[in-house]
Enzyme design. Structure first.
Site, short mmCIF file in Angstrom:
data_model
loop_
_atom_site.label_atom_id
_atom_site.label_comp_id
_atom_site.label_asym_id
_atom_site.label_seq_id
_atom_site.Cartn_x
_atom_site.Cartn_y
_atom_site.Cartn_z
N TRP A 322 -6.88 66.08 83.72
CA TRP A 322 -6.80 66.50 85.13
C TRP A 322 -8.16 66.45 85.80
O TRP A 322 -8.27 66.10 86.98
CB TRP A 322 -6.24 67.92 85.22
N HIS A 323 -9.21 66.76 85.05
CA HIS A 323 -10.54 66.83 85.64
C HIS A 323 -11.15 65.46 85.93
O HIS A 323 -12.09 65.37 86.72
CB HIS A 323 -11.48 67.63 84.73
N GLY A 324 -10.63 64.41 85.31
CA GLY A 324 -11.19 63.10 85.60
C GLY A 324 -10.62 62.04 84.67
O GLY A 324 -10.21 62.33 83.54
#
Length: 477
Positions: A322-324
């Protein structure tokens, strides 16, 4: 447009607040808020406004179908359709380049990888819309029949590009019936001023130090002495909390000023005494989203140890992704999975007997190295940085430039270290308690309540004036 800009603070938000205040009823207030929110989102790229409108349309329609369906299987079908479409759109925009890049590295195909610009805030508003559809399916909220009100929920400029992830059930009442009370207005102004100062003065200052030392050129990074790499990683560790929590502070503050009540998103995670405690305090809206919509539906801890471990693995792999769209984020998520697993099983009883102070130091070390994984998307740069911490690049311990940088920023860094603890909040509470027993302290408290936000706004404006360093960390989301 970002919150930490003079254009936003003194023109956009001021105009939004005044215009809303002039509206005589909630319907017109909502129309004004929607117009401003769409303008704010379109500022970063008008073409992606159509994507937001379309994703809201999908969730609005499927939620209405869920509400109108008779049997559970039919409701479930429409829920799956809504969730799947949102996830497919998110995946196409966020992960196409990543997946094709890895496929090309393995097979040589495709020859050309399409360049897809990531729409700003898509991860935040996608998760909000997902939670809405699932909550309608669960019967926790009624489907919103007016498309434009669901669009308002998804696009609220306070939080649509930087969080917190707000659930529909938490703001539905505010959308329909909000009122701004004097106490909320005062608290909101102070909270926004604190958040702006956190970002403009503290986070940006830490970013300037970190970016001088954690360089993006491998040869230059390898030449940074060990003390410089440690200093840069410390500055980044401070920056990422101060920056992320600052945006949540500003969102919560603006919400209060406009009658919205967003939940807390950060609770001083750097004073946590366990890894589990850290994740109860860090990005709370994201942690609770994965708990309620992934971990518990997978079975949580109800189906035995093996299944619980698997469920945790899935949650933390997804948290990293989700963060990257990069392997370092997957590695970062699994890094936290390993430490949570160690804390829950083999080290549980040992940690229970360990003094709290030592546990806190241990958590800080885990967090410190975790942020190094988060910082470097390039595996080559990541390896260079990790080796550089221990002189593995032949980089020596320190240098004159590193020593000067440390001395010139010593007091600033010490202040930042204090700012990430609840000490300021404790002192403020002490003043509030004393004001109830003493006339002198009552006057001091009254003056402080007025002077503090004004002073912070002035200092922030001075920090942002001109061509100041003002990085925005949320582009990857």
């Amino acid at each position: 447009m970002v919150f930490s800009s003079l254009l936003f603070v003194f023109l956009f938000f001021s105009a939004n607040y005044v215009t809303q205040a002039l509206m005589p009823d909630i319907r017109r207030k909502n129309i004004v808020m929607l117009v401003f929110s769409l303008v704010f989102y379109a500022w970063a790229g008008p073409r992606y406004l159509l994507l937001l409108l379309g994703m809201v349309g999908i969730c609005w329609f499927t939620a209405l179908r869920i509400g109108a369906a008779y049997g559970k299987s039919q409701k479930k079908l429409w829920m799956i359709v809504g969730v799947a479409l949102v996830l497919i759109i998110l995946g196409v925009f966020k992960y196409t380049g990543f997946l094709l890049g890895n496929l090309k590295a393995l097979t040589g195909w495709p020859k050309v990888i399409p360049s897809i610009t990531l729409p700003i805030g898509i991860s935040f508003y996608s998760f909000q819309l997902l939670s809405y559809v699932v909550d309608v399916y669960r019967g926790e909220v009624e489907p919103q029949r007016k498309y434009w009100l669901l669009l308002l929920y998804a696009s609220l400029f306070h939080q649509c590009i930087a969080g917190p992830i707000v659930r529909y059930q938490d703001v539905n009442e505010d959308i329909l019936h909000r009122r701004v009370r004097n106490a909320d207005l005062s608290a909101g102004i102070t909270r926004f001023a604190v958040g702006l100062a956190k970002k403009a003065i503290l986070a940006n200052g830490c970013a300037a130090i970190a970016d001088q030392l954690l360089l993006t050129d491998k040869a230059a990074l390898a030449a940074v002495p060990a003390a410089g790499v440690w200093l840069g990683c410390l500055a980044y560790m401070l920056q990422i909390y101060l920056d992320f929590s600052a945006y949540s502070d500003m969102a919560i503050g603006m919400g209060l000023m406009c009658g919205f009540h967003y939940k807390e998103n950060f609770n001083y995670p750097y004073v946590a005494d366990s890894v589990t405690d850290f994740w109860r305090r860090w990005h709370i809206s994201l942690s609770t989203f994965f708990r309620d919509y992934v971990y518990i539906p997978l079975g949580g801890n109800r189906k035995g140890t093996g299944r619980q471990v698997f469920n945790m693995f899935v949650v933390w792999a997804l948290t990293g992704m989700w963060h990257g769209a990069s392997w370092n984020y997957v590695l970062w998520g699994l890094y936290w999975f390993v430490f949570l697993l160690l804390e829950k099983y083999p080290l549980r009883h040992t940690l229970e007997r360990t003094p709290a102070a030592l546990r806190r130091v241990g958590v800080l070390l885990v967090v410190f190295f975790g942020w190094i994984l988060f910082k470097f998307e390039s595996m080559s740069l990541l390896g260079t940085a990790l080796k550089g911490l221990f002189g593995g690049n032949g980089n020596g311990f320190t240098s004159l430039a590193t020593g000067l940088l440390f001395k010139n920023n010593l007091w600033f860094l010490l202040f930042c270290c204090i700012a990430v603890t609840p000490l300021g909040k404790l002192l403020r509470n002490m003043l509030g308690n004393l004001s109830q027993r003493s006339t002198v302290f009552r006057w001091i408290d009254a003056v402080w309540n007025v002077a503090c936000p004004v002073l912070l706004l002035v200092l922030s404006a001075m920090a942002l004036a001109g061509d100041s360093y003002n990085p925005f960390l949320y582009f990857q989301f």
